[in-house]
Design a protein around this motif. Structure first.
Motif, PDB file in Angstrom:
ATOM      1  N   VAL A  73      15.152  -2.807  -0.638  1.00 11.76           N
ATOM      2  CA  VAL A  73      14.577  -2.973   0.676  1.00 11.76           C
ATOM      3  C   VAL A  73      13.609  -3.848   0.815  1.00 11.76           C
ATOM      4  CG1 VAL A  73      15.779  -0.468   1.215  1.00 11.76           C
ATOM      5  CG2 VAL A  73      13.318  -1.016   0.342  1.00 11.76           C
ATOM      6  N   THR A  74      13.555  -4.322   2.302  1.00 12.71           N
ATOM      7  CA  THR A  74      12.359  -5.169   2.437  1.00 12.71           C
ATOM      8  C   THR A  74      11.085  -4.516   2.229  1.00 12.71           C
ATOM      9  OG1 THR A  74      13.398  -6.228   3.772  1.00 12.71           O
ATOM     10  CG2 THR A  74      11.206  -6.579   4.198  1.00 12.71           C
ATOM     11  N   LEU A  75      10.092  -5.255   1.446  1.00 12.20           N
ATOM     12  CA  LEU A  75       8.665  -4.537   1.311  1.00 12.20           C
ATOM     13  C   LEU A  75       7.693  -4.853   2.613  1.00 12.20           C
ATOM     14  CD1 LEU A  75       7.841  -5.417  -2.253  1.00 12.20           C
ATOM     15  CD2 LEU A  75       9.008  -3.654  -1.588  1.00 12.20           C
ATOM     16  N   ASN A  76       7.138  -3.654   2.991  1.00 12.72           N
ATOM     17  CA  ASN A  76       6.675  -3.671   4.316  1.00 12.72           C
ATOM     18  C   ASN A  76       5.152  -4.209   4.207  1.00 12.72           C
ATOM     19  OD1 ASN A  76       8.828  -3.066   6.056  1.00 12.72           O
ATOM     20  ND2 ASN A  76       7.810  -0.846   5.823  1.00 12.72           N
ATOM     21  N   ALA A  92       0.899  -1.804  -5.504  1.00 13.83           N
ATOM     22  CA  ALA A  92       1.636  -0.931  -4.850  1.00 13.83           C
ATOM     23  C   ALA A  92       2.417  -1.468  -3.685  1.00 13.83           C
ATOM     24  CB  ALA A  92       0.501   0.362  -4.395  1.00 13.83           C
ATOM     25  N   ALA A  93       3.518  -0.898  -3.370  1.00 17.90           N
ATOM     26  CA  ALA A  93       4.481  -1.823  -2.343  1.00 17.90           C
ATOM     27  C   ALA A  93       4.815  -0.421  -1.654  1.00 17.90           C
ATOM     28  CB  ALA A  93       5.514  -2.378  -2.966  1.00 17.90           C
ATOM     29  N   ILE A  94       4.959  -0.597  -0.034  1.00 21.21           N
ATOM     30  CA  ILE A  94       5.481   0.079   0.720  1.00 21.21           C
ATOM     31  C   ILE A  94       6.722  -0.235   0.878  1.00 21.21           C
ATOM     32  CG2 ILE A  94       5.403   1.172   3.191  1.00 21.21           C
ATOM     33  CD1 ILE A  94       2.569   0.514   3.171  1.00 21.21           C
ATOM     34  N   ALA A 100       6.349   4.702  -1.376  1.00 19.81           N
ATOM     35  CA  ALA A 100       5.941   3.742  -2.014  1.00 19.81           C
ATOM     36  C   ALA A 100       6.024   3.706  -3.468  1.00 19.81           C
ATOM     37  CB  ALA A 100       4.052   4.017  -1.657  1.00 19.81           C
ATOM     38  N   VAL A 101       6.018   2.622  -4.016  1.00 17.91           N
ATOM     39  CA  VAL A 101       6.011   2.395  -5.412  1.00 17.91           C
ATOM     40  C   VAL A 101       5.037   1.666  -6.140  1.00 17.91           C
ATOM     41  CG1 VAL A 101       8.503   2.586  -5.528  1.00 17.91           C
ATOM     42  CG2 VAL A 101       7.491   0.348  -5.256  1.00 17.91           C
ATOM     43  N   GLN A 123       0.116   2.517   5.698  1.00 14.42           N
ATOM     44  CA  GLN A 123      -0.693   1.389   5.087  1.00 14.42           C
ATOM     45  C   GLN A 123      -1.356   1.639   3.662  1.00 14.42           C
ATOM     46  OE1 GLN A 123      -4.046   0.897   7.341  1.00 14.42           O
ATOM     47  NE2 GLN A 123      -5.227  -0.533   6.214  1.00 14.42           N
ATOM     48  N   ILE A 124      -1.761   0.744   2.698  1.00 15.23           N
ATOM     49  CA  ILE A 124      -2.290   1.159   1.471  1.00 15.23           C
ATOM     50  C   ILE A 124      -3.652   0.119   1.460  1.00 15.23           C
ATOM     51  CG2 ILE A 124      -2.011   0.916  -0.929  1.00 15.23           C
ATOM     52  CD1 ILE A 124       1.026   1.657  -0.808  1.00 15.23           C
TER      53      ILE A 124
END
Length: 433
Positions: A73-76, A92-94, A100-101, A123-124
């Motif tokens: 899926v697209t990363l936000n 880290a990616a949303i 999140a991963v 948000q991160i």
């Protein structure tokens, strides 16, 4: 005849999806997104990591019942942190489903202990060795090194209706976070030396609109908050801007604050500028104070500031090796639209789409790619290195070989002198090699 395949997300979420063998791969993907409650766009990869063609039939893609496929899926949002020396090692990616991963090269900042809590992530933010994620309900999840703010247990009950988080951290051994709540109050945690203890000014932190942070290599940092009435409250290390008492009477109608690694610069409503903090980190703008009129925008490098004036010219101050002296390119700095500061250099976009750079380090010298720097729309900077995004979506970099993460791809791409990126991709720095 129908088949049933096992569709996985990178977050570990999975679902069994049934589809007709004569159906398209695109149809399988849509069913998978529905089953996994994943919004937005994505793509399917087979067990070998190959992207499946959406126009093919399931049988043509050689999918069979029991096969495992991955839905990318697209990363936000992609956030990079955690450097030891000059090496970046944690990200880290949303994901599109709100989970999140994290991934890393040496085991740093593992999110496994909080993975089940990382749902509906909005948000991160990241310190040197810790992450803080704002969830959809306004709560916060933190992980990573406690010394850098990875443990928020002491203030967890206060972290409700969080709107924004800022971080104070650098290359030393501490860090801190500051969260603005929906009622305009502030909650801080982490190292007191970096502003993790705001108790001395807590009663003043009301109707906070924006927070900026100044942190330095010397194991200290400070925060500055703009209140709704245009005044400013500061806390943290006094030497590096945590004490603004010397200029407090001037801090009225503040519109914007920028921070270097040890000083702050506030742009007022009348276009003038007030600075404070460590003088050697450009906390003293007295040498150019008369020129700082009709200021439209301020940007910072590590130890210098650059201001764009209303006529498109630029005024700089601070340490010359960090871009505080722009005299060598002053005649070129006309009709400046945007400035980006990075490490020890600045880059300015002119109205014609060309770029002017100054300062020390690789980023201050763009001559090797000057002919490519045309029709530039945006510049991103990191540690004295720059990436310019052109109107056709291509990316030009200078200063060093840079690895860039494109936000609509989970794969990291290594880009050097003539890179090209998807026109819809957002460029974020992931590691400097």
């Amino acid at each position: 005849m129908s088949i049933c395949v096992d569709v996985h997300l990178l977050s570990g979420k999975r679902a069994a999806v049934e589809v007709e063998a004569e159906a398209s791969v695109e149809s399988l993907k849509r069913r998978a997104q529905s089953a996994l409650a994943v919004p937005g766009t994505g793509r399917l990869l087979n067990s070998s990591g190959e992207v499946l063609d959406g126009a093919q039939m399931v049988t043509e893609a050689e999918l069979r019942s029991g096969d495992v496929v991955t839905l990318h899926v697209t990363l936000n949002q992609v956030v990079q942190i955690a450097r030891h020396g000059s090496h970046c090692h944690a990200f880290a990616a949303i994901l599109g489903d709100g989970s999140a991963v994290t991934w890393h090269s040496d085991g740093g900042c593992d999110s496994s202990a909080v993975q089940e809590q990382l749902r509906d992530v909005q948000q991160i933010q990241a310190s040197h060795s810790a992450f803080a994620a704002i969830l959809g309900d306004g709560s916060v999840v933190t992980w990573g090194s406690a010394r850098y703010g990875g443990d928020s247990s002491a203030v967890q009950e206060q972290l409700r209706d969080v709107q924004q988080i800022q971080v104070s951290s650098d290359f030393a051994d501490r860090g801190a976070f500051a969260a603005i709540l929906g009622d305009g109050s502030v909650v801080t945690w982490g190292s007191a030396r970096y502003g993790g203890d705001s108790s001395a000014v807590q009663e003043q932190l009301r109707d906070v609109q924006q927070i900026q942070v100044s942190s330095d290599f010397a194991d200290r940092g400070a925060f500055a908050a703009i209140l709704g009435d245009g005044s400013v409250v500061t806390w943290g290390d006094a030497y590096f801007g945590g004490d603004s008492s010397a200029v407090q009477d001037q801090l009225r109608d503040v519109q914007q604050i920028q921070a270097s690694s040890g000083a702050f610069a506030a742009m007022l409503g009348d276009g003038s500028v007030v600075t404070w903090g460590f003088a050697e980190c450009n906390g003293d703008s007295s040498a150019v104070q008369e020129q700082l009129r009709d200021v439209q925008q301020i940007q910072a490098s590590y130890r210098a500031f650059a201001a764009i004036l209303g006529d498109g010219s630029v005024v700089t101050w601070g340490a010359a090796p960090f871009g505080g002296d722009s005299s060598a390119v002053q005649e070129q700095l006309r009709d400046v639209q945007q400035i980006q500061g990075s490490g020890s250099a600045f880059a300015a976009i002119l109205i014609n789409g060309s770029v002017v750079t100054w300062g020390d380090g690789g980023g201050g010298d763009c001559r090797a790619v000057q002919d490519q720097l045309r029709d530039v729309q945006q510049i991103q900077g990191y540690q004295g290195y720059f990436a310019a995004i052109r109107s056709d979506g291509s990316v030009v970099t200078w200063g060093a070989r840079i690895q860039i993460a494109i936000a609509d791809s989970h794969r990291q791409k290594s880009i050097s002198s003539r890179p090209s990126a998807p026109k819809t991709g957002k460029v974020l720095y992931s590691c400097l090699l």
